[in-house]
Design a protein around this motif. Structure first.
Motif, PDB file in Angstrom:
ATOM      1  N   TRP A 148       0.811  -1.213   0.000  1.00 12.27           N
ATOM      2  CA  TRP A 148       0.000   0.000   0.000  1.00 12.27           C
ATOM      3  C   TRP A 148       0.845   1.265   0.000  1.00 12.27           C
ATOM      4  CZ3 TRP A 148      -1.394  -3.804   3.794  1.00 12.27           C
ATOM      5  CH2 TRP A 148      -0.503  -3.823   4.874  1.00 12.27           C
TER       6      TRP A 148
ATOM      7  N   GLN B 257      -7.341  -6.689   6.761  1.00  6.37           N
ATOM      8  CA  GLN B 257      -8.074  -5.805   5.862  1.00  6.37           C
ATOM      9  C   GLN B 257      -8.807  -6.585   4.772  1.00  6.37           C
ATOM     10  OE1 GLN B 257      -8.150  -2.634   6.718  1.00  6.37           O
ATOM     11  NE2 GLN B 257      -6.702  -3.070   8.365  1.00  6.37           N
TER      12      GLN B 257
ATOM     13  N   ASN C  38      -8.592   1.197   9.603  1.00  6.75           N
ATOM     14  CA  ASN C  38      -9.056   0.710   8.293  1.00  6.75           C
ATOM     15  C   ASN C  38      -8.851   1.736   7.201  1.00  6.75           C
ATOM     16  OD1 ASN C  38      -9.846  -1.757   9.209  1.00  6.75           O
ATOM     17  ND2 ASN C  38     -11.884  -1.037   9.790  1.00  6.75           N
ATOM     18  N   GLU C  39      -9.076   2.994   7.562  1.00  9.98           N
ATOM     19  CA  GLU C  39      -8.961   4.031   6.544  1.00  9.98           C
ATOM     20  C   GLU C  39      -7.507   4.246   6.132  1.00  9.98           C
ATOM     21  OE1 GLU C  39     -11.036   7.693   7.520  1.00  9.98           O
ATOM     22  OE2 GLU C  39     -10.041   8.631   5.795  1.00  9.98           O
ATOM     23  N   ALA C  42      -7.090   1.798   3.437  1.00  9.20           N
ATOM     24  CA  ALA C  42      -7.957   2.013   2.286  1.00  9.20           C
ATOM     25  C   ALA C  42      -7.492   3.245   1.514  1.00  9.20           C
ATOM     26  CB  ALA C  42      -9.394   2.186   2.749  1.00  9.20           C
ATOM     27  N   ASP C  43      -7.067   4.274   2.218  1.00  6.17           N
ATOM     28  CA  ASP C  43      -6.713   5.541   1.577  1.00  6.17           C
ATOM     29  C   ASP C  43      -5.558   6.168   2.353  1.00  6.17           C
ATOM     30  OD1 ASP C  43      -6.640   7.975   0.305  1.00  6.17           O
ATOM     31  OD2 ASP C  43      -8.347   8.793   1.428  1.00  6.17           O
TER      32      ASP C  43
END
Lengths: 320, 427, 275
Positions: A148, B257, C38-39, C42-43
């Motif tokens: 990520w 996740q 989580n965020e 995700a971003d």
């Protein structure tokens, strides 16, 4: 009273001028020398002595002469680890020397001229230096993360998927990348020092050259560069000493083992693993060998510094 | 039942002894520090030490952990200069033994009840060859594969019953665009301890199999070891794309996740995964053996607590150690730290369902055994490579495609045979 | 004229690119510390959508940051003052006293740069225990002052040697003692070099966690670096909190630096090392 008389008459004795001057200098040196001797030199040199001993723990007691040194160069496992660390340390140092110092010089040159926003950039360039290595290591590991991280997301975004590599997991990439992270953090130091040197050059000299039609490029190489030689010398030697002892950034980004596969293992991490922490998961330190590695690192560094001192003194004599 | 009674009695006796020793006048208040490498578990340990304090109001125990990478070095430097904590976590086998031999850990041969509360097998990792104990075993850990039930259901996958099934399921997930496993190699230790050494017991045949290697009856490059390395090669296509730079914490996040369907891990992560993986149903299964083989579970002796031989409050420290033998402590650790299993003979019922799933692995399996290299194989002289490091390096080489399973097994064998006496004929 | 414009444009381009490279990681640090876990995944690079202060609240409760900062400040300021004071005195003597002894001492001082200080840990610890300083912040100061000596003597001596001799001679003719020359002539001139030494040591001292780790077990004597490394270990898988810990470690020094940056850069470049 009597002191003044003595020195006036130049009588031989304890307090003639020469001795008095010496005494003054000794007094100037004494506080620094005392603290340094008791809290640094003493403990360190006493610990270097441990390289002649072997045993488990931090206080090995079995005297073996130079056997640790012989082992380090002849036992395959030690030799391999040691020369691997030496090579990596040289690469790590070279990247700093070349990238950090030439970029620093470039930035300093840009920042020495007057333009809008100069103070903002001057402040900014030094900002990462104030961060702790823990922060720097964590952030860059996050940014370089294959799953990520921003770097790979950008690369994939612009269609360069084949370049989205596991940066810190490849043996040929991890060391240069960690070195560049460290450059990112420390670049402010040479920049500011170069900046100090460049600001010291007289305006008239530069203006005169400019009027004579010299280009920026020529001015830089023909006038500025020779004039900041002394700064360059100090920066070079500081880069050398700092990076031959580099430890924190590797520890934060690649662990004490210099992952992957020892490809980022430096002399300081090898010393730490051998003498202080012990190999995971057994964790039994071998201080004798640790001290041996430290002693050899010390010898390498000391010869480098003495060579530098000799060269800079010769240089100084020539210019005089 | 009788055993329990005995334990309770002996503790009462000890307690009264301590009381008389510190005795009249009123016992002095003491504070003990407890050193540990479990920085993750601060809250749970505070609950445990509070419960102890309620029982012994004059003794306060302060849990004072150090980050795992710094634990050995700081503990050692403090012990060598006489400033170590009164109580501290002791690693199993060679590492702890070395500190005991150097005189830093107090002997517990007089600690009442220790021989009755724990089996000889549970005590052995923290006892001398003659059986003199120096630390009270507090927890064992198990291993398994956490899996995303939603992803399994969506792709029509059942919990596999053989390694071949597991690989087929992984292929199915990969074809559906799901990363099958979250594990990576950046931190190195995890691929070794929670993947390779989780598979090895089934490959070599549990305890008896491991003993055959330790005795020199089998060599470390025999077909069983090659098979284990082959399993690592099997796994390679199913790891995340950037597995070389994926750390243990990254892997846990990939699973939590929902970005990877399975995660080889240890039972100690139950709490962590519970907290992070909230968006889907998940469970745990033990990696099944290759077809035709029995499954053995890697159930590892993890931690014990010992007393600093130089502690000024050795009596109080021993009071605490004796309390660690009680059913009260066993229930506290089992339930406050789900995934850490008390090592007492009598195991209290656990409230956490996932912890119970892990316990059931032991019942369903042919047998259980500790991690393959822990006993004896890590005690290499300093100029040789120990089995842990060699196994770790070779596993990663196989995953990176630098060595075939046979080459890796041969290299592993050569490293061990180079110094481990019983294996010398394997050279 | 065109050439100047082109140069200027190039300057801005180079510096802007570097600005992005410097600010992006800091941006990542700060925005993500306000996002739920989580965020973050995700971003990872956008502004927080579900703004939360949980990380900070939790971390502030778990550690005693106010205390850690006070400790770090005391240790850093006292150590720096001592380093600059006794270091500059020694450097003056090393630069101006022409003798074998001073040559030897110069090399002896800078030799300290070349050995990993961790090697001496055990000896140092015995010393600290003998002085009964363990578990206090005072145990750190003498060690840090000693650690600062090599770099202080190295940089300051080199600097004084570069100063023109006439300055000293003029003062001497006026009958000033060495002490007066040092305090009235050398110290003021040395400002930029002192700033360099101060900054070098400040970063090392503020961020060191090895010596606090081995010398200090008492909560009340923890420094920021030690507190942060322990809390970071505790929360390493809880990214919101880990980032909050790291932000708390980074921001005060960052603010302090930004406030003082002008002075610092001016100080550094004012006197300048003359070529």
């Amino acid at each position: 009273m009597s002191q003044a008389n003595l020195s006036k008459n130049q009588k031989p004795g304890l307090l003639n001028t020469e001795n008095q001057r010496t005494l003054t200098w000794v007094l100037f040196l004494l506080p620094a020398l005392l603290v340094y001797l008791v809290f640094m030199a003493g403990p360190l040199f006493d610990s270097l002595r441990l390289s002649l001993y072997t045993g488990k723990g931090y206080n090995p007691t079995e005297f073996i002469g130079f056997q640790n040194y012989i082992d380090l160069f002849t036992v395959p496992l030690w030799r391999e680890k040691f020369f691997n660390a030496v090579t990596n340390t040289c690469i790590f140092f070279a990247i700093h020397m070349i990238v950090q110092n030439s970029l620093g010089l470039l930035f300093a040159n840009l920042l020495s001229s007057d333009f809008k926003g100069r103070n903002f950039f001057r402040t900014l360039i030094f900002t990462p230096t104030t961060l702790s290595v823990l922060v720097v290591g964590f952030l860059w590991t996050l940014i370089l993360n294959p799953n990520w991280g921003a770097v790979n997301q950008v690369l994939v975004g612009i269609g360069l998927e084949q370049w989205a590599l596991p940066w810190l997991g490849r043996e040929n990439l991890a060391l240069p990348i960690i070195a560049l992270t460290s450059v990112w953090q420390w670049i402010g130091m040479p920049t500011v020092m170069f900046l100090a040197g460049l600001t010291g050059i007289s305006e008239e000299l530069l203006e005169a050259a400019s009027i004579d039609g010299a280009s920026e490029w020529e001015i830089f190489w023909k006038i500025k560069f020779p004039l900041i030689q002394p700064v360059l010398g100090i920066i070079a030697i500081l880069t050398f000493v700092d990076n031959f002892n580099a430890f924190d950034v590797i520890y934060a980004m690649a662990g004490a083992k210099g992952e992957p596969a020892y490809s980022t293992d430096l002399l300081a991490t090898l010393f730490y693993r051998t003498g202080i922490a012990g190999e995971h998961p057994t964790g039994i330190p071998n201080m004798g060998m640790g001290a041996t590695i430290a002693t050899i690192t010390f010898i390498i560094l000391m010869s480098g510094v003495l060579l530098w001192l000799y060269l800079s003194r010769r240089n100084a004599d020539e210019t005089k | 039942m009788q055993k329990k009674l005995f334990v309770v009695l002996s503790i009462l006796i000890l307690a009264s002894l301590v009381l008389t020793a510190c005795g009249t006048p009123a016992p002095k208040d003491v504070t003990l520090t407890l050193g540990s490498w479990r920085t993750d578990d601060v809250a749970a340990w505070e609950a445990i030490t509070t419960a102890f304090h309620a029982k012994y109001p004059n003794i306060t125990v302060k849990f004072d952990p150090t980050n795992p990478p710094d634990y050995n070095a700081t503990l050692r430097s403090q012990l060598e200069t006489g400033t170590g904590p009164d109580l501290f976590f002791v690693r199993s086998f060679g590492v702890g033994r070395e500190l005991f031999d150097a005189g830093y850990i107090a002997s517990l041969k007089d600690l009442p009840g220790i021989n009755d509360t724990f089996s000889a097998g549970a005590r052995a990792p923290w006892a001398t060859d003659s059986g003199e104990p120096y630390a009270v075993p507090i927890a064992a850990v198990s291993h398994g594969i956490f899996y995303n039930k939603d992803l399994f259901a969506a792709n029509g996958i059942e919990v596999p019953t053989s390694w071949e099934d597991l690989m087929a399921a992984s292929q199915k997930l990969l074809d559906a665009g799901v990363t099958p496993f979250a594990n990576g190699t950046k931190d190195a230790w995890d691929i070794n301890e929670v993947v390779m050494m989780q598979l090895l017991p089934s490959d070599v045949g549990g305890y008896d199999g491991r003993m055959a290697y330790l005795n020199g009856d089998r060599c470390f490059n025999d077909p069983e070891i090659v098979a284990a390395f082959q399993q690592m090669a099997d796994l390679k296509p199913y790891l995340p794309a950037g597995f070389e730079a994926t750390s243990y914490a990254d892997a846990e996040q990939l699973f939590a996740q929902g970005k990877a369907a399975m995660f080889f891990d240890g039972s100690w992560s139950i709490g962590q995964i519970k907290k992070d993986a909230t968006a889907f149903q998940w469970g745990v299964f033990y990696p099944p053996a290759l077809k035709g083989k029995d499954t053995y579970v890697s159930f590892h002796v993890d931690a014990a607590i010992g007393a600093n031989a130089a502690s000024k409050n050795l009596d109080a420290a021993k009071t605490f150690l004796a309390w660690l033998e009680t059913p009260e402590f066993a229930a506290l650790i089992g339930n406050n730290l789900p995934g850490f299993f008390p090592m007492t003979n009598e195991i209290p019922s656990l409230t956490d369902p996932i912890a119970n799933d892990f316990m059931n692995f032991n019942k369903q399996a042919k047998g259980v055994d500790i991690r393959f290299v822990w006993e004896k194989l890590m005690d290499a002289p300093t100029d040789k490579v120990n089995a842990y490091t060699s196994l770790n390096n070779n596993v990663i080489s196989v995953l990176k495609g630098e060595k075939t399973p046979e080459e890796a097994a041969n290299a592993f064998n050569a490293d061990v045979a180079d110094w481990y006496g019983p294996a010398s004929k394997c050279k | 004229m065109l050439r100047t414009k082109f140069n200027r444009a190039l300057t801005y381009i180079v510096l802007t690119v570097w600005t992005i490279i410097v600010l992006f990681p800091l941006w990542t640090l700060i925005v993500n510390s306000f996002k739920p876990q989580n965020e973050i995944f995700a971003d990872p690079f956008g502004l927080p959508k579900n703004f939360t202060l949980d990380g900070y609240i939790e971390v502030w409760k778990a550690g005693h940051f106010g205390l850690y900062f006070t400790n770090s400040l005391i240790v850093t300021i006292l150590s720096l003052t001592l380093i600059l004071f006794i270091g500059s005195m020694a450097a003056y003597a090393l630069a101006k006293w022409k003798s074998r002894v001073s040559n030897f001492l110069y090399v002896f001082f800078i030799a300290g740069l070349m050995i990993p200080i961790r090697l001496g840990t055990i000896d140092l610890m015995r010393l600290i225990i003998a002085l009964n300083l363990q578990n206090t912040i005072w145990s750190l100061i003498p060690v840090y002052v000693a650690m600062g000596m090599p770099i202080a003597t190295f940089v300051l001596t080199a600097f004084i040697k570069e100063l023109p001799n006439e300055m000293f001679d003029a003062a001497k003719v006026d009958g000033a003692s060495e002490w007066q020359v040092y305090s009235r002539v050398v110290l003021p001139l040395m400002r930029p070099a002192l700033a360099t030494v101060a900054i070098f040591n400040m970063i090392k001292i503020w961020n060191d966690f090895w010596f606090p780790l081995v010398f200090i077990r008492q909560e009340s004597a923890r420094t920021v670096a030690l507190g942060v490394s322990l809390l970071f270990g505790q929360y390493h898988t809880d990214w919101t909190r880990a980032l909050a810990v790291l932000s708390l470690a980074a921001i005060p020094l960052l603010i302090l630096y930004i406030l003082l940056a002008r002075e610092f850069i001016k100080g550094l470049t004012a006197g300048a090392i003359k070529g």
